[in-house]
Design a protein around this motif. Structure first.
Motif, PDB file in Angstrom:
ATOM      1  N   ASN A 243       0.961  -1.316   0.182  1.00 28.26           N
ATOM      2  CA  ASN A 243       0.205   0.203   0.108  1.00 28.26           C
ATOM      3  C   ASN A 243       0.764   1.464  -0.531  1.00 28.26           C
ATOM      4  OD1 ASN A 243      -0.675   2.394   1.321  1.00 28.26           O
ATOM      5  ND2 ASN A 243      -3.376   1.205   0.707  1.00 28.26           N
ATOM      6  N   SER A 245       0.428   6.015   0.442  1.00 20.26           N
ATOM      7  CA  SER A 245      -1.043   6.556   0.243  1.00 20.26           C
ATOM      8  C   SER A 245       0.070   7.728   0.805  1.00 20.26           C
ATOM      9  CB  SER A 245      -1.467   6.368   1.631  1.00 20.26           C
ATOM     10  OG  SER A 245      -1.225   6.692   2.549  1.00 20.26           O
ATOM     11  N   PHE A 259      -2.773   3.620  -3.031  1.00 22.11           N
ATOM     12  CA  PHE A 259      -3.567   2.874  -3.942  1.00 22.11           C
ATOM     13  C   PHE A 259      -2.766   1.405  -3.096  1.00 22.11           C
ATOM     14  CE2 PHE A 259      -2.685   6.490  -6.349  1.00 22.11           C
ATOM     15  CZ  PHE A 259      -4.165   6.583  -7.171  1.00 22.11           C
ATOM     16  N   SER A 266      -7.734  -5.486  -3.693  1.00 21.99           N
ATOM     17  CA  SER A 266      -6.541  -3.939  -4.587  1.00 21.99           C
ATOM     18  C   SER A 266      -7.370  -3.044  -4.339  1.00 21.99           C
ATOM     19  CB  SER A 266      -6.043  -4.581  -6.053  1.00 21.99           C
ATOM     20  OG  SER A 266      -5.324  -5.588  -5.548  1.00 21.99           O
ATOM     21  N   ALA A 268      -8.439   1.730  -5.305  1.00 30.90           N
ATOM     22  CA  ALA A 268      -7.957   2.644  -5.169  1.00 30.90           C
ATOM     23  C   ALA A 268      -8.590   3.972  -4.377  1.00 30.90           C
ATOM     24  CB  ALA A 268      -7.716   3.501  -6.941  1.00 30.90           C
TER      25      ALA A 268
END
Length: 521
Positions: A243, A245, A259, A266, A268
Motif C-alpha cells: 500500500n 498513500s 493505492f 486491491s 484505489a
C-alpha cells in the motif's frame, strides 16, 4: 506616591490609602528580593504561598531556582503519569434495517405483527484498553475485546509492554489469547531514521489448531513538506498487500490518496475533508473507493456538540454493498459507533432518507435539547465560579473604588496639563461585558466606568496597555467573572474625538489616527 498616606488629609481617604499602600509595599518586598522575585516569575502569586522555600539556599541565583522548579515539575509530571491509566474504549452496534426498504411482503402475509418492519441488531463489538506507566520509559497496556455476529461470537485479551529506548525509538512486546484463536505473540518496533522519516515494524505469530500463522507489517513514512506525509506499507502473511498513500493535513483541509495491491483486496482511494474554522469544529468529508470488491462512495459530516463530545454521521453507497448510514459519537477517549445497513440495492429513497434524516434529527435535537442544555451548564458553571470568588471580587471592587477616590486629585492635575497642550483626554471608558448582538438581546451588559483609572495612566499624551487582562490595572476589577470582556474608550486628542474597543487581553496604544471618528457626515 499616589497611595502614600501622608498625601491624604481626609481620614477616610487616608485609611483607604494605607490599605492600598500596604499592597504596594508587599509587591516591593517581593520584587526587590532576587530570590522571591525569581519564585514569583516562575510560580506567580501562588508560589509565594507555597511551603518549603525556606530550605532553599539564599545564595542560589534565579537561574538555579528555575532549574530546581523545572526538576520538581518533571517529578510531579512523572507522578501524574504513574497515576494515569489513559482508558480507551469502543462500542460498535451493527443494525440491520433492510426491512425498511427491501421488504418482501409475500413472506409476511400470514405472520402476526407483520405490518411493522423488522429491525434487528446483527453484530456487536466492544473493546477496552488501559495503560499503566511503570517508569518514565516503561508502560504496560492491557486490552480486551468481545465480538458477536448473527449469534456467534468470541473474545480476546492482550497484554503489551512498551519501552522507550531513546528519543528516536521505542519497542513493544505483546501477548494475547482468545477463545476462537490460540496464543498470539507480537513485537512492534518504531524508529526515527531521520528528522523527517520514520519506520515501524510489527511481527506476529498466531497459534491455532491449523498451525502457526506468521505475519509481518512494515510502514515507512516520510515528511514530504510541512503538511504532507507519504507512507509505504508492506504486509505479509494473512491478507498480504502493498500500500502507498499520501496524506496532506492543513488547518482547513485533510486530503488522502491511496493505492493498494494485495490478496484478496486491491483498491484505489481518494478522500477529502474540509475543516470549518468555527467554534463547533464542523467538518464535511467525502471519499471514493474502488477495487476488486466494487465501488463505494461515502460522504458525511461531524461536529462538536459539547466540550468533550463530537457527533458524526456518514452515508455509504456502494456496489454491491448497498446503502448504509453510519453514526459515530466520540466522548473523550470513548467511541460509540452505529453502522445501520439500510438496503442491499441502490434505492433513491434509502439514499434520500439516509442523507436528510440525520440532518433533520440533529438540528431538531441541537435546537431543542443540546443548545438549552449547554447554555444551562454554562450558566451553572459561571454561577458556581461567581459564588466561589464573590468574597474576593467584593474585596477587589472595594480596593478599586478606593483607588479611584485616591486618584481624583492626581487625575485633575493630569487633565489640566493635557488640556493646556491639546493632549489626550479620556472622556469615557467602560470595561466589562458588552451586548451588541441582536441575538443576545436578552443578556445583560455588565460594565464598569474606568474613565478615571485610564486618565491616571496617561503620560505625555500617551496611553499604553500591554497584552494582559485589564482587570489587574489600578482602579479596575472583574465585573463579570468567567465571561468575555472588552474595553471601550472614547477620548479626545488635538480637539478631535476618537473611539476604540479592544478585547480584554489585547494590547492598546492611543492616540491613533485609525481611532478617529469621522464627523464630516
Amino acid at each position: 506616591m499616589l497611595y502614600h498616606p501622608d498625601k491624604h488629609r481626609d481620614p477616610e481617604l487616608k485609611s483607604q490609602a494605607e490599605q492600598l499602600f500596604n499592597l504596594v509595599h508587599q509587591a516591593y518586598e517581593v520584587l526587590s528580593d532576587p530570590q522571591t522575585r525569581a519564585i514569583y516569575d516562575i510560580y506567580g502569586r501562588k508560589g509565594l504561598e507555597m511551603e518549603g522555600w525556606e530550605i532553599v539556599e539564599r545564595r542560589r541565583t534565579p537561574a538555579e531556582i528555575r532549574e530546581e522548579f523545572e526538576r520538581l515539575q518533571r517529578e510531579r509530571e512523572e507522578r501524574r503519569l504513574q497515576q494515569r491509566t489513559n482508558p480507551k474504549g469502543t462500542i460498535s452496534v451493527g443494525v440491520d434495517a433492510t426491512d425498511l426498504f427491501d421488504r418482501y411482503d409475500e413472506d409476511y402475509e400470514d405472520v402476526p405483527g407483520s405490518g411493522f418492519p423488522q429491525i434487528e441488531i446483527n453484530k456487536m463489538h466492544i473493546s477496552q484498553s488501559i495503560e499503566a506507566p511503570l517508569t518514565a520509559t516503561d508502560t504496560a497496556i492491557l486490552s480486551g475485546s468481545l465480538s458477536t455476529q448473527n449469534g456467534n461470537g468470541g473474545g480476546s485479551i492482550n497484554f503489551a509492554l512498551r519501552r522507550v529506548t531513546s528519543a528516536k525509538g521505542w519497542g513493544e512486546f505483546e501477548f494475547g489469547a482468545g477463545d476462537l484463536q490460540g496464543p498470539l505473540f507480537g513485537l512492534k518496533l518504531f524508529r526515527n531514521l531521520t528528522p523527517r522519516c520514520f519506520i515501524t515494524t510489527n511481527c506476529a505469530l498466531q497459534f491455532s489448531s491449523r498451525g502457526i500463522r506468521p505475519g509481518l507489517t512494515t510502514v515507512l513514512a516520510r515528511n514530504l513538506d510541512k503538511n504532507t506525509m507519504g507512507y509505504l506499507q508492506w504486509r505479509w502473511g494473512i491478507q498480504s498487500a502493498m500500500n502507498t498513500s499520501i496524506v496532506r493535513d492543513t488547518k482547513t483541509s485533510h486530503f488522502t490518496v491511496a493505492f493498494q495491491l494485495g490478496i484478496p483486496h486491491s483498491f484505489a482511494l481518494i478522500s477529502y475533508q474540509h475543516k470549518f474554522q468555527d467554534d463547533d469544529q464542523t467538518r464535511v468529508k467525502g471519499s471514493l473507493k474502488t477495487g476488486f470488491f466494487g465501488t463505494v462512495v461515502e460522504y458525511g459530516a461531524e461536529r462538536k456538540i459539547s466540550r468533550h463530545s463530537i457527533l458524526g454521521a456518514s452515508v455509504s453507497i456502494g456496489i454491491p454493498q448497498g446503502v448504509s448510514l453510519k453514526i459515530k459519537l466520540n466522548r473523550a477517549s470513548q467511541t460509540y459507533f452505529f453502522p445501520i445497513h439500510l438496503t442491499d440495492q441502490l434505492l433513491p429513497s434509502a439514499i434520500f432518507y439516509a442523507t436528510v434524516g440525520p440532518l433533520v434529527v440533529y438540528f431538531a435535537m441541537h435546537r431543542l435539547v443540546i443548545k438549552p442544555y449547554l447554555r444551562a451548564q454554562k450558566e451553572k458553571e459561571l454561577e458556581k465560579q461567581r459564588e466561589s470568588t464573590a468574597t474576593d471580587i467584593l474585596q477587589k471592587k472595594q480596593e478599586a473604588e478606593s483607588a479611584v477616590r485616591l486618584m481624583q486629585e492626581s487625575v485633575r492635575r493630569i487633565i489640566e496639563a493635557e488640556e493646556s497642550r491639546m493632549g489626550l483626554i479620556i472622556l469615557n471608558a467602560w470595561y466589562g461585558k458588552f451586548v451588541n448582538d441582536k441575538s443576545r438581546k436578552n443578556e445583560k451588559a455588565k460594565v464598569i466606568d474606568v474613565t478615571v483609572p485610564l486618565q491616571c495612566l496617561v503620560k505625555d499624551s500617551k496611553l499604553i496597555l500591554t497584552e494582559a487582562s485589564k482587570a489587574g490595572l489600578p482602579g479596575f476589577y472583574d465585573p463579570c467573572v468567567g465571561e468575555e470582556k472588552s474595553l471601550k474608550v472614547l477620548y479626545q486628542f488635538r480637539g478631535v474625538l476618537h473611539q476604540v474597543m479592544v478585547t480584554d487581553g489585547e494590547a492598546l496604544r492611543i492616540p491613533k489616527q485609525s481611532h478617529r471618528i469621522d464627523t464630516d457626515g
